[in-house]
Enzyme design. Structure first.
Site, PDB file in Angstrom:
ATOM      1  CD  GLU A 278      -2.748   1.490   0.350  1.00  0.00           C
ATOM      2  OE1 GLU A 278      -2.774   2.606  -0.201  1.00  0.00           O
ATOM      3  OE2 GLU A 278      -3.504   0.551   0.038  1.00  0.00           O
ATOM      4  CB  SER A 324      -5.984  -0.205  -3.363  1.00  0.00           C
ATOM      5  OG  SER A 324      -5.340   0.706  -2.494  1.00  0.00           O
ATOM      6  CG  HIS A 439      -4.859   3.190   3.445  1.00  0.00           C
ATOM      7  ND1 HIS A 439      -5.667   4.288   3.649  1.00  0.00           N
ATOM      8  CD2 HIS A 439      -5.295   2.623   2.294  1.00  0.00           C
ATOM      9  CE1 HIS A 439      -6.549   4.372   2.671  1.00  0.00           C
ATOM     10  NE2 HIS A 439      -6.338   3.388   1.831  1.00  0.00           N
ATOM     11  CG  ASP A 493      -1.463   0.404  -3.624  1.00  0.00           C
ATOM     12  OD1 ASP A 493      -0.444   1.037  -3.290  1.00  0.00           O
ATOM     13  OD2 ASP A 493      -2.561   0.526  -3.024  1.00  0.00           O
ATOM     14  CG  HIS A 494      -1.993   3.904  -5.057  1.00  0.00           C
ATOM     15  ND1 HIS A 494      -1.661   4.691  -3.967  1.00  0.00           N
ATOM     16  CD2 HIS A 494      -3.040   3.143  -4.644  1.00  0.00           C
ATOM     17  CE1 HIS A 494      -2.464   4.433  -2.955  1.00  0.00           C
ATOM     18  NE2 HIS A 494      -3.309   3.477  -3.340  1.00  0.00           N
TER      19      HIS A 494
END
Length: 640
Positions: A278, A324, A439, A493-494
């Site tokens: 994440e 995500s 996150h 994921d990003h």
């Protein structure tokens, strides 16, 4: 004559004008709180941007105020009564207050999504049961949003009350009703034209991509837009449409949607373990920034950096989406997110060839792990589409003592659970873990307060915690029998919060690490890949390493193949972005809006219409061909 209702019309226009005025204030505040991400060079540039924003504000304001306008003008005689005007007051501020709040929400949301609010946010939120808690935490962390919202709403109410409708009873009702009908017809025409953005019947209504026509840098389009416009314009939209730019022969020769990698299929088959981390952006890792020449660079991933020295790493890699679920589809199935995400489209529920289906076909046990409540992020549903045989979430972990109170089980204990669960499986297995702890809201377990480096960004400390969780996982896993014949993949994921100017650049917002590691020397996973790579390359790379030896449907390429294959890097910032050769091409599905040298990651010098070399001409054709093939395969269900 009062029957013509001129004073009511004046007050109505005044009230609508107030909305325009306060939208411009919100526009300035949005830019001010995100000016580190959206560069505007001069006051003149800002004035030009805000001027063009009026068209988008008009659409948003008229969407929100259509009922208010209608009820202000309908000829029902009681329009000027105090109780009716009080009703209009509440209608006006309830609808406009909610809409205005959406703009203020983007002050925070943009820092994470780096795109204006759209209905895609609902597709994420519908899979979560902690949205209220996230909202409260976000507000507590950013009290300025509530402060400025409250101040401006109070000022708005004050100015609204400065002009009041004086009560009167029409005596000549034929004039009253006749003039009202005329006014309604004229204003209805203006409202329709304002919502469309133009009065020409032949012109399509303005959309998000139109904001790019008025800026020097595509990122500035987010200042031209407002959150209400971007949200409303994406309700019930479907930009998946078949196109025909080139013939199929050109697609087959240049896009090569099917790949074949043949290698000796030596036993035993390798286990595959994929970590989708994440928000684990390239910016936070020292191993991936050795050649970026960033002054006083600080790394927050000591274990990840040490593992990278024993791994094959792609140091110039990009994410294929911003959320995500887009990372999941890109990494596992090689399907990127364009302007409209595949995973939230009507076409997502179809048979899809992926690293999961390939593993299933080869007799692997396939599992997906995510420490959040089962179904969060849409992973469970999409995992079922891909064909995972097992899903392990917060329910299966079954110990809320390790719950972080917001998203899921803390990474360290869940990574240990991951290792021990794999130890009970029969090889070969393919397992994917999606981490949760890095996150927002950014925090670490209380027992680790002060253990990890705190940098200028809130995310730095939890990135250090997830890095520590990885270290503990490998300490556990290397004692297990399956470890020595396992290929590990780590990828973000990003991206997320940005600290260095290098990563504020438009394309750098997608910069992520990709790492392949195996303790088994036969896979030869060592060294650096400096040419552009992407999440979509992971699936074909693993199919190659596993010895699948059959054709796969893939827009990516194997990063370990000896074949000379061209990369076409794909993602979207509201318009589709293609990296092909030496250039970046921005394409809105119909036309090109920008062409930039690959070194111009900040989109400073648009070459569109200025330079037209054979390479650029071919690159434009390849961009269109890729887009055509993507639409064809998604719409006509050819992803298997």
């Amino acid at each position: 004559m009062k029957e013509i209702r001129l004073q009511e019309l004046f007050v109505l226009f005044y009230r609508i004008f107030l909305a325009f005025f306060f939208y411009q204030i919100a526009r300035f505040l949005f830019w001010f709180f995100n000016k580190d991400l959206i560069r505007i060079d001069s006051v003149a540039d800002y004035i030009n941007i805000s001027y063009h924003g009026f068209a988008f504000d008009t659409t948003a304001i008229l969407y929100v105020n259509s009922l208010f306008i209608l009820l202000s003008l309908i000829p029902i005689v009681i329009n000027t009564k105090k109780y009716y005007q009080k009703f209009l007051f509440y209608l006006y501020f309830i609808t406009n207050g909610i809409a205005y709040g959406m703009n203020f929400g983007d002050f925070i949301y943009y820092k994470f999504s780096q795109a204006r609010l759209t209905t895609a946010a609902l597709n994420v939120a519908k899979n979560e049961n902690n949205i209220g808690k996230i909202f409260i935490v976000s507000i507590l962390e950013h009290p300025f949003v509530i402060f400025w919202f409250a101040v401006l709403i109070m000022l708005w109410i004050f100015l609204y009350k400065k002009e009041k409708v004086k009560e009167f009873k029409p005596e000549k009702k034929w004039i009253y009703f006749g003039s009202s009908v005329v006014s309604l017809c004229i204003i209805a025409t203006l409202v329709v034209g304002g919502i469309r953005g133009d009065f020409k019947h032949s012109t399509r209504p303005i959309n998000l991509v139109d904001a790019n026509r008025h800026v020097k840098n595509p990122l500035q389009a987010n200042v031209v837009l407002n959150s209400v416009f971007s949200f409303f314009r994406t309700i019930d939209t479907n930009n998946f449409k078949e196109v025909h730019f080139v013939d199929q022969k050109f697609v087959d020769q240049n896009i090569k949607p099917y790949k074949l990698y043949v290698r000796e299929n030596a036993a035993p088959k390798p286990n595959i373990v994929i970590f989708i981390l994440e928000s684990f952006a390239k910016e936070y890792s020292g191993a991936f920034n050795k050649n970026t020449d960033i002054e006083n660079f600080v790394s927050y991933t000591p274990f990840f950096d040490s593992l990278a020295t024993q791994s094959l790493i792609a140091t110039n890699a990009f994410a294929n989406g911003r959320q995500s679920i887009h990372g999941m589809s890109s990494v596992l199935a090689g399907i990127p997110s364009l302007k409209d995400a595949f995973t939230s489209s009507p076409y997502s529920n179809q048979k899809i060839q992926s690293i999961v289906s390939v593993s299933n076909e080869m007799g692997y046990d396939t599992s997906f792990f995510h420490g959040a409540p089962n179904g969060s992020m849409g992973f469970l549903g999409f995992g079922n589409i891909l064909g995972f045989k097992n899903y392990y979430g917060k329910t299966e972990y079954n110990n809320d003592a390790d719950f972080d109170g917001m998203w899921g089980i803390w990474d360290e204990p869940f990574f240990q659970y991951f290792a021990h669960t794999l130890n009970r499986k029969k090889s070969p297995f393919m397992a994917t873990l999606f981490s949760v702890s890095s996150h927002h809201p950014f925090k670490v377990p209380e027992k680790y307060q002060g253990k990890f480096r705190k940098g200028p960004l809130e995310i730095h400390e939890p990135i250090g915690y997830t890095d520590f969780a990885l270290k503990k996982f490998f300490e556990t896993a290397k004692k297990m029998q399956w470890y020595n014949n396992t290929i590990f993949v780590m990828v973000a994921d990003h991206t997320n919060q940005v600290g260095y100017p290098e990563y504020e650049k438009a394309m750098s917002r997608f910069a992520i690490p990709i790492l392949f590691y195996s303790p088994n020397p036969k896979y030869n996973l060592k060294g650096e890949i400096t040419s552009p790579a992407q999440q979509m390359d992971i699936y074909p790379t693993l199919a190659d390493l596993m010895g699948y030896n059959k054709k796969i449907r893939s827009w990516g390429k194997s990063l370990v193949s000896n074949k000379q294959e061209e990369s076409i890097i794909v993602n979207s910032s509201g318009v589709e972005q293609f990296i092909i050769g030496n250039y970046i091409y921005l394409f809105d599905g119909k036309d090109f809006t920008g062409i930039y040298n690959f070194k111009d990651l900040g989109y400073e010098n648009n070459l569109l219409g200025k330079v037209n070399t054979p390479e650029i001409t071919l690159g434009k054709l390849k961009s269109k061909a890729w887009y055509q093939d993507y639409m064809d395969r998604v719409i006509n269900r050819k992803l298997n």
